[in-house]
Design a protein around this motif. Structure first.
Motif, PDB file in Angstrom:
ATOM      1  N   ASN A  36      25.396   3.381   9.928  1.00  0.00           N
ATOM      2  CA  ASN A  36      23.974   3.339  10.266  1.00  0.00           C
ATOM      3  C   ASN A  36      23.559   4.484  11.181  1.00  0.00           C
ATOM      4  OD1 ASN A  36      22.431   0.717   9.313  1.00  0.00           O
ATOM      5  ND2 ASN A  36      24.533   0.098   9.749  1.00  0.00           N
ATOM      6  N   PHE A  37      24.462   4.929  12.031  1.00  0.00           N
ATOM      7  CA  PHE A  37      24.135   6.042  12.915  1.00  0.00           C
ATOM      8  C   PHE A  37      24.138   7.378  12.173  1.00  0.00           C
ATOM      9  CE2 PHE A  37      24.818   4.032  17.234  1.00  0.00           C
ATOM     10  CZ  PHE A  37      23.603   4.449  17.735  1.00  0.00           C
ATOM     11  N   LEU A  38      25.175   7.621  11.364  1.00  0.00           N
ATOM     12  CA  LEU A  38      25.402   8.952  10.825  1.00  0.00           C
ATOM     13  C   LEU A  38      24.972   9.118   9.374  1.00  0.00           C
ATOM     14  CD1 LEU A  38      28.938   9.646  12.363  1.00  0.00           C
ATOM     15  CD2 LEU A  38      26.685  10.201  13.313  1.00  0.00           C
ATOM     16  N   ARG A  39      24.884   8.047   8.604  1.00  0.00           N
ATOM     17  CA  ARG A  39      24.591   8.185   7.178  1.00  0.00           C
ATOM     18  C   ARG A  39      23.161   7.745   6.844  1.00  0.00           C
ATOM     19  NH1 ARG A  39      30.347   5.751   4.746  1.00  0.00           N
ATOM     20  NH2 ARG A  39      31.709   7.056   6.049  1.00  0.00           N
ATOM     21  N   THR A  40      22.847   6.497   7.117  1.00  0.00           N
ATOM     22  CA  THR A  40      21.502   6.005   6.798  1.00  0.00           C
ATOM     23  C   THR A  40      20.502   6.281   7.915  1.00  0.00           C
ATOM     24  OG1 THR A  40      21.980   3.803   7.694  1.00  0.00           O
ATOM     25  CG2 THR A  40      22.502   4.193   5.381  1.00  0.00           C
ATOM     26  N   GLU A  41      20.977   6.665   9.097  1.00  0.00           N
ATOM     27  CA  GLU A  41      20.129   6.969  10.251  1.00  0.00           C
ATOM     28  C   GLU A  41      19.231   5.788  10.616  1.00  0.00           C
ATOM     29  OE1 GLU A  41      18.006  10.590   9.763  1.00  0.00           O
ATOM     30  OE2 GLU A  41      19.814  11.812   9.534  1.00  0.00           O
ATOM     31  N   ASN A  42      19.776   4.587  10.473  1.00  0.00           N
ATOM     32  CA  ASN A  42      19.071   3.381  10.905  1.00  0.00           C
ATOM     33  C   ASN A  42      19.492   3.095  12.344  1.00  0.00           C
ATOM     34  OD1 ASN A  42      17.793   0.915  11.187  1.00  0.00           O
ATOM     35  ND2 ASN A  42      18.399   0.176   9.163  1.00  0.00           N
ATOM     36  N   PHE A  43      18.899   3.856  13.264  1.00  0.00           N
ATOM     37  CA  PHE A  43      19.349   3.830  14.647  1.00  0.00           C
ATOM     38  C   PHE A  43      19.146   2.477  15.340  1.00  0.00           C
ATOM     39  CE2 PHE A  43      17.927   8.360  13.963  1.00  0.00           C
ATOM     40  CZ  PHE A  43      19.202   8.838  13.734  1.00  0.00           C
ATOM     41  N   PRO A  44      18.030   1.769  15.139  1.00  0.00           N
ATOM     42  CA  PRO A  44      17.899   0.461  15.803  1.00  0.00           C
ATOM     43  C   PRO A  44      18.983  -0.533  15.396  1.00  0.00           C
ATOM     44  CG  PRO A  44      15.760   1.232  15.061  1.00  0.00           C
ATOM     45  CD  PRO A  44      16.785   2.162  14.471  1.00  0.00           C
ATOM     46  N   VAL A  45      19.350  -0.553  14.110  1.00  0.00           N
ATOM     47  CA  VAL A  45      20.404  -1.467  13.661  1.00  0.00           C
ATOM     48  C   VAL A  45      21.741  -1.097  14.300  1.00  0.00           C
ATOM     49  CG1 VAL A  45      21.778  -2.153  11.663  1.00  0.00           C
ATOM     50  CG2 VAL A  45      19.292  -2.100  11.506  1.00  0.00           C
ATOM     51  N   ALA A  46      22.059   0.201  14.301  1.00  0.00           N
ATOM     52  CA  ALA A  46      23.322   0.638  14.894  1.00  0.00           C
ATOM     53  C   ALA A  46      23.355   0.341  16.383  1.00  0.00           C
ATOM     54  CB  ALA A  46      23.507   2.137  14.649  1.00  0.00           C
ATOM     55  N   ALA A  47      22.250   0.589  17.087  1.00  0.00           N
ATOM     56  CA  ALA A  47      22.207   0.318  18.526  1.00  0.00           C
ATOM     57  C   ALA A  47      22.308  -1.177  18.811  1.00  0.00           C
ATOM     58  CB  ALA A  47      20.915   0.890  19.120  1.00  0.00           C
ATOM     59  N   GLY A  80      32.643  -1.533  13.564  1.00  0.00           N
ATOM     60  CA  GLY A  80      32.610  -0.111  13.877  1.00  0.00           C
ATOM     61  C   GLY A  80      32.222   0.722  12.681  1.00  0.00           C
ATOM     62  N   ASN A  81      32.657   0.328  11.484  1.00  0.00           N
ATOM     63  CA  ASN A  81      32.286   1.040  10.258  1.00  0.00           C
ATOM     64  C   ASN A  81      30.792   0.909   9.977  1.00  0.00           C
ATOM     65  OD1 ASN A  81      35.253  -0.352   9.531  1.00  0.00           O
ATOM     66  ND2 ASN A  81      35.108   1.843   9.171  1.00  0.00           N
ATOM     67  N   VAL A  82      30.235  -0.270  10.243  1.00  0.00           N
ATOM     68  CA  VAL A  82      28.808  -0.483  10.032  1.00  0.00           C
ATOM     69  C   VAL A  82      27.996   0.354  11.014  1.00  0.00           C
ATOM     70  CG1 VAL A  82      26.967  -2.206   9.996  1.00  0.00           C
ATOM     71  CG2 VAL A  82      29.249  -2.808   9.170  1.00  0.00           C
ATOM     72  N   ILE A  83      28.431   0.396  12.274  1.00  0.00           N
ATOM     73  CA  ILE A  83      27.727   1.201  13.276  1.00  0.00           C
ATOM     74  C   ILE A  83      27.778   2.675  12.899  1.00  0.00           C
ATOM     75  CG2 ILE A  83      27.776   1.943  15.690  1.00  0.00           C
ATOM     76  CD1 ILE A  83      28.797  -0.851  16.404  1.00  0.00           C
ATOM     77  N   GLU A  84      28.953   3.135  12.485  1.00  0.00           N
ATOM     78  CA  GLU A  84      29.100   4.547  12.107  1.00  0.00           C
ATOM     79  C   GLU A  84      28.216   4.883  10.906  1.00  0.00           C
ATOM     80  OE1 GLU A  84      30.834   7.680   9.529  1.00  0.00           O
ATOM     81  OE2 GLU A  84      30.997   5.516   9.195  1.00  0.00           O
ATOM     82  N   ASP A  94      37.312  -0.406  16.560  1.00  0.00           N
ATOM     83  CA  ASP A  94      37.931   0.620  15.720  1.00  0.00           C
ATOM     84  C   ASP A  94      37.236   0.699  14.361  1.00  0.00           C
ATOM     85  OD1 ASP A  94      40.451   2.395  15.195  1.00  0.00           O
ATOM     86  OD2 ASP A  94      40.320   1.047  13.476  1.00  0.00           O
ATOM     87  N   TYR A  95      37.088   1.906  13.848  1.00  0.00           N
ATOM     88  CA  TYR A  95      36.494   2.085  12.531  1.00  0.00           C
ATOM     89  C   TYR A  95      37.290   3.066  11.670  1.00  0.00           C
ATOM     90  CZ  TYR A  95      34.662   6.588  14.186  1.00  0.00           C
ATOM     91  OH  TYR A  95      34.544   7.861  14.679  1.00  0.00           O
ATOM     92  N   ILE A  96      38.371   3.615  12.210  1.00  0.00           N
ATOM     93  CA  ILE A  96      39.162   4.574  11.448  1.00  0.00           C
ATOM     94  C   ILE A  96      40.122   3.856  10.512  1.00  0.00           C
ATOM     95  CG2 ILE A  96      40.911   6.377  11.641  1.00  0.00           C
ATOM     96  CD1 ILE A  96      39.571   7.284  14.203  1.00  0.00           C
ATOM     97  N   ASN A  97      40.906   2.921  11.043  1.00  0.00           N
ATOM     98  CA  ASN A  97      41.885   2.231  10.208  1.00  0.00           C
ATOM     99  C   ASN A  97      41.228   1.445   9.083  1.00  0.00           C
ATOM    100  OD1 ASN A  97      44.708   2.468  11.645  1.00  0.00           O
ATOM    101  ND2 ASN A  97      43.232   2.153  13.275  1.00  0.00           N
ATOM    102  N   ALA A  98      40.061   0.838   9.356  1.00  0.00           N
ATOM    103  CA  ALA A  98      39.386   0.023   8.346  1.00  0.00           C
ATOM    104  C   ALA A  98      38.550   0.842   7.379  1.00  0.00           C
ATOM    105  CB  ALA A  98      38.508  -1.024   9.028  1.00  0.00           C
TER     106      ALA A  98
END
Length: 309
Positions: A271-282, A265-269, A247-251
């Motif tokens: 890196n995927f959507l803001r910093t576009e660091n796709f390898p880290v998010a994956a 989940g917040n870190v993945i979100e 979950d990343y909504i409540n936090a």
């Protein structure tokens, strides 16, 4: 081993298990849509996620954001583990706490609906509707509503401060308590419904037999009711813990959390959507998936049941 008589000499037996099983081509054709769906929406994205987790920055991009090339950079996993291990531990800690709270609330609720209200079908149906009713409201709206209720100027904190239970400078939102509460609240129906399904099928004659044998209500519950409802408990626990860990909504700071309560989940979100660091998010996504699968396998093995609802 099964044997049967199939013609030939009288009394001759044939090993049925040795006969090759024939699979109907119609059955295989019926499986094709499901297999195609799994391949398209699970296998392909999973393979893409794994390949992305090993990508390396493009040396020709001159520091451009989101530019990566295929590679086998396994150091991505080492870097994310060394950098984000507090978020990983925090995520599983919050998920376990929320799951325990949901179980402590959901089991009595399911027991009341499935056992005590069994003789009153109308009230039982009404109670089930009340449990399911939150699903008719958006997950985001429910969480945002609790943000307003638990806010610094909200009624909950105001009452607690008026009763001197909490100091005047205290706050609820942005704390682990608020995040765990939000996760537990949103996933209580996922815990309650599987347990209710098991308890609703419970033969009450077993409970009556325990009373006839002079067992106390507590002994009857722990020796009869709880073991028979264990499949529902296991299912509800898994249905709560697995999505709660990701979950990343409540936090999120926009809802009940703060930067100090950020989960994986917040870190993945981010890196995927803001910093576009796709390898880290994956890489984080793969680590989260592997950790959840490991914990679930251990839990099911220790629970000693495969009869999941």
């Amino acid at each position: 081993m099964a044997f049967g008589v199939f013609g030939g000499a009288p009394g001759a037996v044939v090993d049925v298990d040795a006969a090759p099983a024939r699979r109907s081509p119609v059955a295989l054709l019926l499986l094709l849509p499901g297999l195609a769906y799994l391949a398209l929406f699970f296998v392909v994205p999973f393979v893409s996620l794994v390949l992305t987790s090993f990508q390396a920055p493009d040396p020709l991009a001159f520091g451009a954001q989101g530019e990566y090339v295929p590679a086998f950079r396994w150091e991505n996993y080492v870097e994310v583990m060394s950098t984000y291990w507090p978020h990983i531990l925090r995520s599983f800690g919050y998920a376990i706490a929320a799951t325990v709270i949901a179980l402590l609330i959901g089991y009595p609720l399911a027991y009341f609906i499935g056992v005590r209200l069994r003789r009153f079908p109308l009230l039982q149906a009404l109670a089930l509707v009340l449990v399911i009713a939150p699903f008719f409201i958006s997950f985001l709206l429910r969480t945002f509503a609790w943000k307003q209720i638990l806010a610094d100027e909200g009624p909950v904190l105001g009452v607690l401060q008026a009763l001197t239970i909490m100091p005047d400078d205290a706050r609820i939102t942005g704390t682990p308590v608020a995040v765990i509460f939000g996760i537990a609240y949103n996933f209580i129906p996922f815990m309650t419904l599987p347990i209710y399904t098991s308890l609703e099928r419970l033969d009450l004659r077993y409970v009556e037999a325990g009373s006839d044998l002079y067992a106390s209500p507590a002994t009857t519950f722990f020796r009869v009711t709880l073991p028979l409802s264990l499949p529902g408990v296991v299912s509800g626990t898994l249905l709560t813990f697995i999505p709660a860990a990701g979950d990343y909504i409540n936090a999120s700071s926009d809802f009940l959390g703060s930067p100090s309560t950020a989960m994986i989940g917040n870190v993945i979100e981010a890196n995927f959507l803001r910093t576009e660091n796709f390898p880290v998010a994956a890489s984080l996504s793969i680590i989260l998936m592997a950790a959840i699968l490991l914990l679930v396998a251990i839990y099911i093995r220790r629970a000693g049941t495969k009869d999941l609802v």
